[in-house]
Design a protein around this motif. Structure first.
Motif, PDB file in Angstrom:
ATOM      1  N   ILE A   1     -20.440  -1.470   4.790  1.00 29.43           N
ATOM      2  CA  ILE A   1     -19.667  -0.290   4.367  1.00 29.43           C
ATOM      3  C   ILE A   1     -18.630   0.063   5.443  1.00 29.43           C
TER       4      ILE A   1
ATOM      5  N   PHE B   1     -15.917  -2.401   5.389  1.00 31.42           N
ATOM      6  CA  PHE B   1     -15.065  -2.158   4.212  1.00 31.42           C
ATOM      7  C   PHE B   1     -14.077  -1.023   4.499  1.00 31.42           C
ATOM      8  N   ILE B   2     -14.607   0.060   5.096  1.00 26.04           N
ATOM      9  CA  ILE B   2     -13.733   1.212   5.388  1.00 26.04           C
ATOM     10  C   ILE B   2     -12.598   0.792   6.326  1.00 26.04           C
TER      11      ILE B   2
ATOM     12  N   ILE C   1     -11.325  -2.270   6.858  1.00 28.64           N
ATOM     13  CA  ILE C   1     -10.391  -3.173   6.169  1.00 28.64           C
ATOM     14  C   ILE C   1      -9.529  -2.391   5.177  1.00 28.64           C
ATOM     15  N   TYR C   2     -10.178  -1.477   4.454  1.00 26.76           N
ATOM     16  CA  TYR C   2      -9.458  -0.708   3.437  1.00 26.76           C
ATOM     17  C   TYR C   2      -8.336   0.115   4.084  1.00 26.76           C
ATOM     18  N   ARG C   3      -8.686   0.767   5.204  1.00 30.05           N
ATOM     19  CA  ARG C   3      -7.684   1.603   5.883  1.00 30.05           C
ATOM     20  C   ARG C   3      -6.525   0.756   6.401  1.00 30.05           C
TER      21      ARG C   3
ATOM     22  N   LYS D   1      -5.474  -2.057   5.085  1.00 29.85           N
ATOM     23  CA  LYS D   1      -4.690  -2.427   3.895  1.00 29.85           C
ATOM     24  C   LYS D   1      -3.863  -1.244   3.415  1.00 29.85           C
ATOM     25  N   GLN D   2      -4.510  -0.062   3.466  1.00 23.40           N
ATOM     26  CA  GLN D   2      -3.830   1.145   3.015  1.00 23.40           C
ATOM     27  C   GLN D   2      -2.576   1.397   3.852  1.00 23.40           C
TER      28      GLN D   2
ATOM     29  N   PHE E   1       0.053  -1.162   2.958  1.00 20.25           N
ATOM     30  CA  PHE E   1       0.666  -0.819   1.668  1.00 20.25           C
ATOM     31  C   PHE E   1       1.629   0.349   1.827  1.00 20.25           C
ATOM     32  N   GLU E   2       1.183   1.323   2.617  1.00 19.34           N
ATOM     33  CA  GLU E   2       1.999   2.513   2.826  1.00 19.34           C
ATOM     34  C   GLU E   2       3.330   2.133   3.495  1.00 19.34           C
TER      35      GLU E   2
ATOM     36  N   ARG F   1       5.488   0.417   0.994  1.00 22.79           N
ATOM     37  CA  ARG F   1       6.051   1.419   0.074  1.00 22.79           C
ATOM     38  C   ARG F   1       7.217   2.143   0.741  1.00 22.79           C
TER      39      ARG F   1
ATOM     40  N   PHE G   1     -15.545  -3.174  -4.847  1.00 27.86           N
ATOM     41  CA  PHE G   1     -15.070  -3.115  -3.449  1.00 27.86           C
ATOM     42  C   PHE G   1     -13.908  -4.092  -3.253  1.00 27.86           C
TER      43      PHE G   1
ATOM     44  N   ILE H   1      -9.919  -3.179  -2.354  1.00 34.80           N
ATOM     45  CA  ILE H   1      -9.187  -3.700  -1.190  1.00 34.80           C
ATOM     46  C   ILE H   1      -7.879  -4.357  -1.620  1.00 34.80           C
TER      47      ILE H   1
ATOM     48  N   PRO I   1      -5.097  -0.904  -2.566  1.00 35.44           N
ATOM     49  CA  PRO I   1      -5.543   0.395  -2.028  1.00 35.44           C
ATOM     50  C   PRO I   1      -4.751   1.567  -2.618  1.00 35.44           C
ATOM     51  N   ALA I   2      -5.470   2.650  -2.846  1.00 38.00           N
ATOM     52  CA  ALA I   2      -4.811   3.855  -3.366  1.00 38.00           C
ATOM     53  C   ALA I   2      -4.199   4.640  -2.216  1.00 38.00           C
ATOM     54  N   ARG I   3      -3.359   5.612  -2.559  1.00 35.70           N
ATOM     55  CA  ARG I   3      -2.684   6.369  -1.502  1.00 35.70           C
ATOM     56  C   ARG I   3      -3.585   7.422  -0.876  1.00 35.70           C
TER      57      ARG I   3
ATOM     58  N   LEU J   1      -9.606   7.146   1.685  1.00 35.93           N
ATOM     59  CA  LEU J   1     -10.772   6.499   1.073  1.00 35.93           C
ATOM     60  C   LEU J   1     -11.928   7.479   0.850  1.00 35.93           C
TER      61      LEU J   1
ATOM     62  N   PHE K   1     -15.046   5.470  -4.417  1.00 34.28           N
ATOM     63  CA  PHE K   1     -15.678   4.952  -3.203  1.00 34.28           C
ATOM     64  C   PHE K   1     -17.127   5.442  -3.111  1.00 34.28           C
TER      65      PHE K   1
ATOM     66  N   CYS L   1     -20.404   3.255  -3.231  1.00 38.17           N
ATOM     67  CA  CYS L   1     -21.291   3.233  -2.055  1.00 38.17           C
ATOM     68  C   CYS L   1     -22.720   3.542  -2.462  1.00 38.17           C
TER      69      CYS L   1
END
Lengths: 253, 215
Positions: A25, A28-29, A31-33, A35-36, A39-40, A43, B135, B139, B142-144, B147, B153, B157
């Motif tokens: 978890i 994941f957090i 990696i997600y951040r 990627k976010q 992406f940001e 954009r 998940f 990835i 990703p949304a704006r 998380l 999420f 989880c």
């Protein structure tokens, strides 16, 4: 004894599993951040490119309108002026008076068309420079809007990039447009200053103002903010009901 | 054990109550989540009633629960996110497979008194796979919004942690149940923690969803 070993094994195994899940978890957090953020950034780059294109198209359109005004309307008005001058001596005193008044109005119209044409054409910035263009606009606004405009300019100013000058000039026009349309002001103060490394263009009016907490994102203000973002400038807006409005654009040069 | 159960049932009841109160503000998949929570709540009560009425055990309940939960889980997941066509097909295939296995198991393989049933394991397997696919899809795009403010999420989880621990717990349970009473207690405790985690996560997901933090 064997059962105890089994139990220890079970606990150890389950702890490992739980820890693995927690790690998963957390991973994941992270990696997600990441990627976010990527992406940001993409954009933002896309938005900047879109805004740049939009500004270029707008500049081109304004330039076309400016040429149209100068070449067509201006020429036509000049021809009308010549024709009226030709017929004027042959008319009676009363008719002559009317035509003279019309000629005066026509002269004013030609002047306005020329001045508007100059202000719309971005290329003129390169010819006259930002300050001269703002001065020309101020003359026009004083004539058209009945405003008393004071311009104070610092003695030394930095040399700005042409693209930045275009942005600053269009922003000053946007601010004046807002003043003429909404502020109901009688006096405006324009200050252009430079306190190394900050270049500052400030425009204050004594109009009706607005509650900047309640109305922070009118379309004109959004435009200003976006343009400031594009050139890396800061937009400082101060306003209050019946307290006028001050808009300042600050740019590190 | 009794205290643990009361705490668990209170959290489950609170989550259900919150879901029912905010039902109108929830999006469609989270309304199905409330249905799932409600179903689990009723199942737990039936379970207790059966035990208190001196039935031998309440194990038959879990056979039928598992099948219904497999169905609800796939509906929730298919509605909660726009999956890629490949993932969507995979989710449907896995769910159909697990559903058929659960039905076949109940009808032909294990008798109703068997616990933990393979049907529960099938539901656990489906949930873990769906959570992992989600998940992965999250990835990819990703949304704006941050998380931790995304209901998806928390939903994911909760599902992932609970069903993973549950899945492994039941494997251990199958292994140790006949041998050692204390292991059973320990696995029950592990299962209780899993339950607390999942419903805390679901409650957070419902709270964020009704607030409008839609993914």
């Amino acid at each position: 004894m064997s059962d105890k070993v089994d139990l220890i094994m079970a606990i150890a195994f389950s702890t490992i599993v739980m820890a693995t899940m927690a790690t998963f978890i957390i991973y994941f957090i992270i990696i997600y951040r990441k990627k976010q953020r990527a992406f940001e950034w993409e954009r933002e780059v896309f938005k900047q490119a879109l805004l740049k294109t939009e500004v270029e198209i707008k500049e081109q359109t304004l330039s076309d309108i400016s040429r149209e005004l100068h070449d067509n309307l201006g020429q036509m008005a000049s021809l009308i002026k010549i024709n009226l001058n030709l017929v004027l001596p042959r008319l009676s005193a009363e008719e002559g008076q009317k035509i003279s008044e019309s000629l005066d109005l026509l002269k004013q119209l030609i002047k306005d068309i020329k001045s508007l044409s100059v202000s719309l054409k971005g290329e003129n910035l390169a010819r006259f420079g930002l300050l001269k263009m703002i001065e020309k606009d101020i003359e026009r606004y004083e004539r058209a809007g009945g405003l008393k405009i004071n311009l104070s300019v610092a003695q030394t100013l930095p040399l700005l990039e042409p693209a930045i000058e275009v942005f600053l000039y269009r922003m000053s026009q946007e601010i004046f447009n807002n003043i003429l349309k909404h502020a109901n002001a009688s006096e405006v103060e324009v200050t252009v200053s430079f306190n190394s490394p900050v270049f500052r263009l400030g425009i204050s009016d004594n109009g009706k103002g607005f509650d900047s907490n309640l109305n922070p994102a009118g379309s004109g203000l959004v435009n200003l903010k976006e343009r400031c973002q594009m050139i890396g400038a800061r937009l400082d807006l101060k306003s209050g009901l019946n307290q006028g409005t001050t808009v300042a654009i600050e740019l590190n040069v | 054990m009794q205290t643990q159960f009361i705490i668990y049932l209170s959290l489950l009841g609170l989550t259900l109550l919150f879901g029912l109160v905010t039902l109108k503000r929830l999006t469609s998949p989270f309304r199905f989540l409330v249905l799932l929570i409600g179903y689990v709540f009723v199942t737990e009560l039936v379970d207790r009633i059966m035990v208190s009425l001196s039935w031998e055990n309440s194990f038959p309940v879990y056979h039928f629960s598992a099948i219904f939960l497999i169905l609800l889980t796939v509906v929730i997941y298919l509605k909660v996110m726009d999956f890629s066509p490949v993932s969507r097909r995979f989710i449907i295939a896995i769910s159909i497979g697990c559903g058929i296995l659960a039905i076949l198991n109940t009808l032909f393989h294990q008798n109703l008194d068997a616990f933990p049933t393979f049907s529960i394991a099938a539901h656990g397997f489906q949930s873990i796979v769906l959570a992992l696919i989600t998940f992965n899809e999250m990835i990819k795009a990703p949304a704006r919004i941050p998380l931790l403010k995304q209901p998806l999420f928390w939903l994911n989880c909760g599902t992932f942690i609970f069903y993973s621990s549950n899945f492994i717990g039941f494997i251990l349970y199958n292994e140790y149940y006949k041998l050692e009473g204390i292991t059973f207690t320990w696995i029950s405790y592990l299962n209780w923690i899993g339950n607390m985690v999942i419903y805390t996560c679901y409650l957070t997901a419902l709270y964020l969803n009704q607030k409008g933090s839609h993914e």
